[in-house]
Design a protein around this motif. Structure first.
Motif, PDB file in Angstrom:
ATOM      1  N   LYS A   1      -8.109 -17.801  10.463  1.00  0.00           N
ATOM      2  CA  LYS A   1      -6.391 -19.109   9.615  1.00  0.00           C
ATOM      3  C   LYS A   1      -6.438 -20.068  10.989  1.00  0.00           C
ATOM      4  N   ASP A   2      -5.557 -19.378  11.953  1.00  0.00           N
ATOM      5  CA  ASP A   2      -5.775 -19.887  13.279  1.00  0.00           C
ATOM      6  C   ASP A   2      -5.808 -19.911  14.577  1.00  0.00           C
ATOM      7  N   THR A   3      -5.231 -20.522  15.717  1.00  0.00           N
ATOM      8  CA  THR A   3      -5.751 -20.191  16.391  1.00  0.00           C
ATOM      9  C   THR A   3      -4.916 -18.549  17.094  1.00  0.00           C
ATOM     10  N   ILE A   4      -3.526 -18.490  16.719  1.00  0.00           N
ATOM     11  CA  ILE A   4      -3.697 -16.593  17.022  1.00  0.00           C
ATOM     12  C   ILE A   4      -4.411 -16.305  16.767  1.00  0.00           C
ATOM     13  N   GLU A   5      -4.601 -15.708  15.571  1.00  0.00           N
ATOM     14  CA  GLU A   5      -5.625 -15.302  14.917  1.00  0.00           C
ATOM     15  C   GLU A   5      -7.535 -15.368  15.998  1.00  0.00           C
ATOM     16  N   GLU A   6      -7.649 -16.617  15.759  1.00  0.00           N
ATOM     17  CA  GLU A   6      -9.052 -16.473  16.147  1.00  0.00           C
ATOM     18  C   GLU A   6      -8.784 -15.763  17.938  1.00  0.00           C
ATOM     19  N   ALA A   7      -7.604 -15.811  18.794  1.00  0.00           N
ATOM     20  CA  ALA A   7      -7.482 -15.375  19.834  1.00  0.00           C
ATOM     21  C   ALA A   7      -7.249 -13.651  19.492  1.00  0.00           C
ATOM     22  N   GLN A   8      -6.344 -13.038  18.152  1.00  0.00           N
ATOM     23  CA  GLN A   8      -6.161 -11.396  18.472  1.00  0.00           C
ATOM     24  C   GLN A   8      -7.929 -11.270  17.789  1.00  0.00           C
ATOM     25  N   PHE A   9      -8.896 -11.974  16.776  1.00  0.00           N
ATOM     26  CA  PHE A   9     -10.270 -11.210  16.703  1.00  0.00           C
ATOM     27  C   PHE A   9     -10.826 -10.791  17.766  1.00  0.00           C
ATOM     28  N   MET A  10     -11.036 -12.620  18.616  1.00  0.00           N
ATOM     29  CA  MET A  10     -11.485 -12.120  20.285  1.00  0.00           C
ATOM     30  C   MET A  10     -11.190 -11.111  20.962  1.00  0.00           C
ATOM     31  N   TRP A  36      -9.945  -8.308  20.195  1.00  0.00           N
ATOM     32  CA  TRP A  36     -10.851  -6.908  19.711  1.00  0.00           C
ATOM     33  C   TRP A  36     -12.611  -7.113  20.163  1.00  0.00           C
ATOM     34  N   GLU A  37     -12.835  -8.103  19.671  1.00  0.00           N
ATOM     35  CA  GLU A  37     -14.437  -8.149  20.075  1.00  0.00           C
ATOM     36  C   GLU A  37     -14.518  -8.073  21.785  1.00  0.00           C
ATOM     37  N   VAL A  38     -14.522  -8.369  22.447  1.00  0.00           N
ATOM     38  CA  VAL A  38     -14.677  -8.523  23.442  1.00  0.00           C
ATOM     39  C   VAL A  38     -13.639  -7.681  24.693  1.00  0.00           C
ATOM     40  N   ALA A  39     -12.360  -8.012  24.472  1.00  0.00           N
ATOM     41  CA  ALA A  39     -11.510  -6.932  24.970  1.00  0.00           C
ATOM     42  C   ALA A  39     -11.396  -8.150  26.578  1.00  0.00           C
ATOM     43  N   ASP A  40     -11.350  -7.272  27.485  1.00  0.00           N
ATOM     44  CA  ASP A  40     -11.319  -8.519  28.645  1.00  0.00           C
ATOM     45  C   ASP A  40     -12.596  -9.109  29.406  1.00  0.00           C
ATOM     46  N   ALA A  41     -13.617  -8.706  28.711  1.00  0.00           N
ATOM     47  CA  ALA A  41     -14.340 -10.135  29.292  1.00  0.00           C
ATOM     48  C   ALA A  41     -14.283 -10.873  29.353  1.00  0.00           C
ATOM     49  N   PRO A  42     -14.961 -12.098  30.226  1.00  0.00           N
ATOM     50  CA  PRO A  42     -14.516 -13.574  30.430  1.00  0.00           C
ATOM     51  C   PRO A  42     -15.294 -13.756  29.558  1.00  0.00           C
ATOM     52  N   PHE A  43     -14.940 -15.433  29.816  1.00  0.00           N
ATOM     53  CA  PHE A  43     -15.546 -15.941  27.664  1.00  0.00           C
ATOM     54  C   PHE A  43     -15.133 -17.669  28.349  1.00  0.00           C
ATOM     55  N   ARG A  44     -15.984 -18.847  27.407  1.00  0.00           N
ATOM     56  CA  ARG A  44     -15.135 -20.180  27.967  1.00  0.00           C
ATOM     57  C   ARG A  44     -14.802 -20.288  26.871  1.00  0.00           C
ATOM     58  N   LEU A  45     -13.469 -21.098  26.488  1.00  0.00           N
ATOM     59  CA  LEU A  45     -13.380 -21.528  25.571  1.00  0.00           C
ATOM     60  C   LEU A  45     -13.069 -22.931  25.317  1.00  0.00           C
ATOM     61  N   GLU A  65      -3.983 -17.067  26.593  1.00  0.00           N
ATOM     62  CA  GLU A  65      -3.090 -16.155  28.203  1.00  0.00           C
ATOM     63  C   GLU A  65      -2.580 -14.796  27.966  1.00  0.00           C
ATOM     64  N   ASN A  66      -2.279 -15.191  27.033  1.00  0.00           N
ATOM     65  CA  ASN A  66      -0.710 -14.281  25.486  1.00  0.00           C
ATOM     66  C   ASN A  66      -1.446 -13.641  25.499  1.00  0.00           C
ATOM     67  N   ALA A  67      -2.491 -13.332  25.117  1.00  0.00           N
ATOM     68  CA  ALA A  67      -3.698 -12.045  23.644  1.00  0.00           C
ATOM     69  C   ALA A  67      -4.127 -11.916  25.328  1.00  0.00           C
ATOM     70  N   GLY A  68      -4.193 -12.226  26.694  1.00  0.00           N
ATOM     71  CA  GLY A  68      -4.371 -10.758  27.654  1.00  0.00           C
ATOM     72  C   GLY A  68      -5.708 -11.230  27.455  1.00  0.00           C
ATOM     73  N   LEU A  69      -6.281 -12.545  27.532  1.00  0.00           N
ATOM     74  CA  LEU A  69      -7.865 -12.572  27.772  1.00  0.00           C
ATOM     75  C   LEU A  69      -7.909 -13.282  28.199  1.00  0.00           C
TER      76      LEU A  69
END
Length: 262
Positions: A160-169, A171-180, A195-199
């Motif tokens: 629903k928002d950016t905070i939840e998008e970060a959490q879903f990401m 769960w999906e990729v853990a600490d794998a690098p990606f471009r936002l 970054e606060n979510a450890g991504l």
């Protein structure tokens, strides 16, 4: 809390805020000094927020935080495009159902895919309560129309928002690098959240809103850009107060509870 946050934030947007000030001026109209002061404040705010120099001044610190990203991506890269909005209309192609902001983000996401090899695209966003289809579904269809293979697209239709998008990401990729990929004005808040979510995230801003115009010109576009900037400053302040530096587990649990309610 989600809807309360949305409603309260709207009170600080330019048009509702100006209307509130004028309404307050009406109630104190018998006190000419206070009434004139409030009307003067409303007029000054309108001039500043509806001007190019005013809106550009608000946007500049946000949009200048990150530059356009043209760096090459490695093989098997990930590109995430944050959701924005759409108007559901089955008679139109998906690209034409997207808001201007969403389309700008998606096209930049597709461009980012071309900088790597065998990359995957992540799209997100719920329906907002007004659409029978999620924003992620519309973004998925639009990406396919722009040439992205369906098998290369990951969807987060419940975020629903950016905070939840970060959490879903997370769960999906853990600490794998990606471009936002997101709007340049939204990027500082989005990066702080991810970054606060450890991504392991790098920024690819798009949809830059600063523009050249005559200093004396007042228009709705400048007012909209000022609203965009104010929304981001409020969002940054809320995130720093409510979430920044706090354990990720609590936000993951909140998200999981939200999913069970959908």
């Amino acid at each position: 809390m989600f809807w309360l946050k949305k409603v309260i934030s709207q009170l600080f947007m330019p048009i509702p805020l100006l209307l509130l000030i004028l309404l307050l001026a009406f109630f104190v109209i018998r006190n000419r000094r206070r009434g004139r002061l409030l009307i003067g404040i409303a007029a000054t705010l309108l001039i500043v927020l509806a001007s190019g120099w005013g809106s550009n001044g608000l946007l500049k610190p946000l949009e200048n935080s990150y530059s356009v990203n043209n760096s090459a991506l490695g093989k098997g890269c990930l590109v995430m495009v944050l959701g924005s909005g759409h108007e559901e209309n089955s008679s139109l192609p998906a690209t034409q159902q997207l808001s201007n902001t969403a389309l700008a983000r998606l096209t930049e996401g597709v461009r980012q895919l071309s900088l790597g090899e065998g990359c995957q695209l992540v799209v997100s966003g719920w329906g907002g309560g007004l659409s029978s289809r999620s924003h992620a579904d519309i973004m998925f269809d639009a990406a396919v129309e722009l040439g992205v293979a369906p098998s290369a697209i990951i969807k987060f239709p419940l975020a629903k928002d950016t905070i939840e998008e970060a959490q879903f990401m997370r769960w999906e990729v853990a600490d794998a690098p990606f471009r936002l990929v997101t709007s340049a004005s939204h990027m500082p808040r989005a990066m702080a959240i991810f970054e606060n979510a450890g991504l392991n995230v790098t920024a690819a801003p798009t949809d830059f809103a600063q523009r050249q115009t005559y200093w004396w010109r007042l228009d709705a576009m400048s007012l909209l850009n000022s609203q965009r900037a104010i929304h981001e400053y409020l969002g940054l302040a809320w995130f720093k107060i409510k979430h920044q530096g706090k354990p990720n587990s609590s936000t993951r649990n909140d998200t999981a509870q939200d999913e069970t309610l959908l």
